[in-house]
Motif scaffolding. Structure first.
Motif, short mmCIF file in Angstrom:
data_model
loop_
_atom_site.label_atom_id
_atom_site.label_comp_id
_atom_site.label_asym_id
_atom_site.label_seq_id
_atom_site.Cartn_x
_atom_site.Cartn_y
_atom_site.Cartn_z
N PRO A 188 3.15 7.64 71.09
CA PRO A 188 2.48 7.75 72.39
C PRO A 188 1.16 6.96 72.35
CG PRO A 188 3.15 9.91 71.58
CD PRO A 188 3.30 8.95 70.43
N TYR A 189 0.88 6.25 73.41
CA TYR A 189 -0.35 5.45 73.46
C TYR A 189 -0.95 5.55 74.85
CZ TYR A 189 -3.60 1.55 72.93
OH TYR A 189 -4.74 0.77 72.88
N THR A 190 -2.14 6.07 74.91
CA THR A 190 -2.87 6.18 76.18
C THR A 190 -3.74 4.95 76.36
OG1 THR A 190 -2.90 8.60 76.06
CG2 THR A 190 -4.53 7.54 77.50
N LEU A 191 -3.52 4.23 77.44
CA LEU A 191 -4.29 3.01 77.66
C LEU A 191 -5.75 3.36 77.92
CD1 LEU A 191 -1.97 0.77 79.87
CD2 LEU A 191 -1.99 1.11 77.41
N PRO A 192 -6.67 2.73 77.20
CA PRO A 192 -8.09 3.04 77.39
C PRO A 192 -8.68 2.45 78.66
CG PRO A 192 -7.83 1.34 75.72
CD PRO A 192 -6.45 1.80 76.07
N ILE A 193 -8.02 1.42 79.21
CA ILE A 193 -8.51 0.72 80.40
C ILE A 193 -7.34 0.50 81.34
CG2 ILE A 193 -9.56 -1.42 81.27
CD1 ILE A 193 -10.85 -1.71 78.47
N PRO A 194 -7.48 0.77 82.64
CA PRO A 194 -6.38 0.51 83.57
C PRO A 194 -5.97 -0.97 83.53
CG PRO A 194 -8.04 1.88 84.62
CD PRO A 194 -8.63 1.42 83.31
N PRO A 195 -4.68 -1.27 83.43
CA PRO A 195 -4.23 -2.66 83.35
C PRO A 195 -4.28 -3.41 84.68
CG PRO A 195 -2.35 -1.18 83.35
CD PRO A 195 -3.57 -0.31 83.29
N SER A 196 -4.37 -2.68 85.78
CA SER A 196 -4.49 -3.29 87.11
C SER A 196 -5.04 -2.23 88.07
CB SER A 196 -3.14 -3.85 87.59
OG SER A 196 -2.12 -2.88 87.53
N PRO A 197 -5.54 -2.65 89.23
CA PRO A 197 -6.28 -1.72 90.09
C PRO A 197 -5.50 -0.51 90.57
CG PRO A 197 -6.71 -4.00 90.75
CD PRO A 197 -5.60 -4.04 89.74
N ASN A 198 -4.18 -0.62 90.71
CA ASN A 198 -3.41 0.49 91.25
C ASN A 198 -2.62 1.27 90.20
OD1 ASN A 198 -3.77 0.48 94.30
ND2 ASN A 198 -3.30 -1.68 93.89
N LEU A 199 -2.80 0.93 88.94
CA LEU A 199 -2.27 1.75 87.85
C LEU A 199 -3.47 2.33 87.12
CD1 LEU A 199 0.73 -0.37 86.48
CD2 LEU A 199 0.78 1.58 88.06
N LYS A 200 -4.00 3.41 87.67
CA LYS A 200 -5.30 3.90 87.25
C LYS A 200 -5.25 4.81 86.03
CE LYS A 200 -7.30 3.67 91.90
NZ LYS A 200 -8.03 4.43 92.94
N ASP A 201 -4.10 5.38 85.73
CA ASP A 201 -4.01 6.30 84.60
C ASP A 201 -2.57 6.35 84.11
OD1 ASP A 201 -2.64 7.95 86.44
OD2 ASP A 201 -4.46 9.08 86.92
N MET A 202 -2.34 7.17 83.07
CA MET A 202 -1.02 7.22 82.47
C MET A 202 0.01 7.84 83.39
SD MET A 202 -1.37 5.56 79.74
CE MET A 202 0.33 5.82 79.20
N THR A 203 -0.40 8.75 84.26
CA THR A 203 0.55 9.33 85.22
C THR A 203 1.15 8.23 86.08
OG1 THR A 203 -0.69 11.42 85.27
CG2 THR A 203 0.83 11.00 87.08
N ALA A 204 0.31 7.35 86.62
CA ALA A 204 0.81 6.24 87.44
C ALA A 204 1.67 5.29 86.62
CB ALA A 204 -0.37 5.49 88.06
N ILE A 205 1.28 5.04 85.37
CA ILE A 205 2.05 4.12 84.53
C ILE A 205 3.42 4.68 84.22
CG2 ILE A 205 2.14 3.14 82.19
CD1 ILE A 205 -0.93 2.76 82.47
N TYR A 206 3.50 5.98 83.93
CA TYR A 206 4.80 6.59 83.64
C TYR A 206 5.69 6.64 84.89
CZ TYR A 206 3.12 8.15 79.04
OH TYR A 206 2.65 8.20 77.75
N LEU A 207 5.08 6.79 86.07
CA LEU A 207 5.87 6.85 87.31
C LEU A 207 6.24 5.47 87.84
CD1 LEU A 207 3.95 9.69 89.17
CD2 LEU A 207 6.39 9.73 88.60
N TYR A 208 5.50 4.47 87.43
CA TYR A 208 5.68 3.12 87.95
C TYR A 208 7.12 2.60 87.89
CZ TYR A 208 4.56 -1.91 88.45
OH TYR A 208 4.49 -3.22 88.85
N PRO A 209 7.86 2.77 86.78
CA PRO A 209 9.24 2.26 86.75
C PRO A 209 10.17 2.95 87.73
CG PRO A 209 8.42 2.65 84.52
CD PRO A 209 7.45 3.29 85.46
#
Length: 389
Positions: free
Chosen positions: A230-251
């Motif tokens: 598991p790896y929690t991104l320390p910095i949002p990779p883009s403006p609308n992927l603000k946290d890990m919840t959004a990143i996990y839901l993105y796909p």
């Protein structure tokens, strides 16, 4: 000069000492300065970087600049060098105020021949950028473009690898290349589960560069990373992927970009909610234009839908692509054929998903259709993996 070499060694040791501890004891490639800074000394270097290109609290560009590395150009992908541009926003060439280094946009309004001039006048290219591991997230496409250019000009491409936050699984259909676009450039599944360094090796090995050429690559690997880490991104990779919840839901939620349904752009919960004025969900929101969302879908209209932001990240991490959300929206909205736009196929990558949703199939039936794709891809990618599965 001996004193200069000693000073360089001291600075690199201090960098290593002050930035070693990272999320979950995973050490991204950029932190391993002793592995790559000596290879950059005396070279003219172009660097693809953005706001995620950090070594602890110091930006990679500032670190290399302070060490005397000759950075001839900063290359910018979608969202820009500082990562503050809206999705799809055209970006122009500019200059970094801190270092005075020119910034060449590889996405949008940059000079058409600037990248060619840059490659001709540099010795190598360095990539350090945080990807999220989906086929429609465009950073790998920028890497692919650079690989083609580096192969054409005989330049080395160094990738400072970073963990893939969705690298623990592979899912979704392999792109039918008739749907190739700016959000899908390779015959890979929606979630490919590879780091950029691994994907670069596969691009070379599978002959996916123009004319079957190969790009000379040097991957500076992560320490302490496996595909199950598991790896929690320390910095949002883009403006609308603000946290890990959004990143996990993105796909699972990005397909709404190929429909009239809002996925929360223009709210404080992008990619964590979805809704439309004609839906029936009990959660309501109204999108408005923001710096991170220009002309968002359903702008200024009250949407009814669903809030997924409270779902525990451990639960989301355990899931794969879930089409339940888009099936629910299709049925509730009553939009019929107006629900899908042509962009939907560019995102999902195949023709059959739209029709199966319209025919009333459920998410499990649809995902079963791409399981052979997943198995074939996992077999094909195995020789290129740099980290244990």
């Amino acid at each position: 000069m001996p004193w200069a070499k000693t000073l360089l060694a001291i600075v690199m040791a201090l960098l290593a000492a002050t930035t070693r501890v990272t999320a979950g004891d995973v050490v991204p490639g950029a932190y391993r300065t002793a592995e790559y800074v000596p290879l950059l000394k005396g070279k003219r270097v172009a660097v693809l970087a953005n706001q995620t290109s950090m070594i602890g609290h110091t930006h990679l560009i500032d670190s290399l600049h302070s060490l005397g590395i000759n950075i001839t150009a900063i290359l910018a992908a979608e969202h820009g060098f500082r990562g503050d541009k809206s999705a799809g926003e055209k970006i122009s060439d500019s200059v970094d105020r801190r270092t005075g280094i020119r910034i060449i946009s590889l996405y949008g309004n940059g000079s058409k021949d600037a990248i060619d001039r840059t490659l001709k006048s540099c010795d190598m290219v360095v990539i350090d950028i945080q990807d999220v591991g989906t086929r429609f997230y465009t950073y790998y496409i920028t890497m692919l473009r650079l690989m083609n250019k580096c192969a054409a000009y005989g330049r080395m491409l160094m990738i400072l690898d970073r963990p893939n936050p969705t690298g623990h699984y592979v899912d979704g259909p392999i792109l039918d290349m008739k749907h190739k676009s700016g959000v899908g450039a390779l015959p890979i599944p929606v979630v490919h589960g590879m780091t950029l360094g691994e994907l670069a090796g596969m691009i070379n090995g599978e002959g996916w560069l123009d004319g079957g050429r190969r790009c000379k690559i040097n991957v500076i690997k992560c320490d302490g990373y496996t595909h199950g880490t598991p790896y929690t991104l320390p910095i949002p990779p883009s403006p609308n992927l603000k946290d890990m919840t959004a990143i996990y839901l993105y796909p699972s939620l990005c397909y709404f970009e190929g429909t009239p349904v809002s996925v929360g752009r223009g709210t404080d919960k992008p990619f964590k909610i979805f809704g439309h004025p004609q839906m029936k969900g009990d959660y309501t929101f109204t999108p408005h234009e923001t710096a991170a969302a220009h002309n968002p879908p359903c702008e200024g209209r009250l949407c009814h839908g669903y809030d997924l932001s409270g779902t525990p990240d451990r639960e989301l991490r355990a899931k794969k692509i879930d089409l339940t959300y888009i099936i629910t929206a299709y049925r509730e909205s009553g939009l019929g054929d107006k629900f899908f736009t042509p962009f939907f196929e560019k995102l999902i990558g195949v023709d059959y998903v739209r029709q199966m949703i319209k025919d009333g199939c459920d998410a499990a039936q649809i995902s079963q259709m791409w399981q052979d794709d997943v198995r074939r891809f996992k077999d094909a990618r195995r020789p290129y993996l740099l980290y244990a599965e």
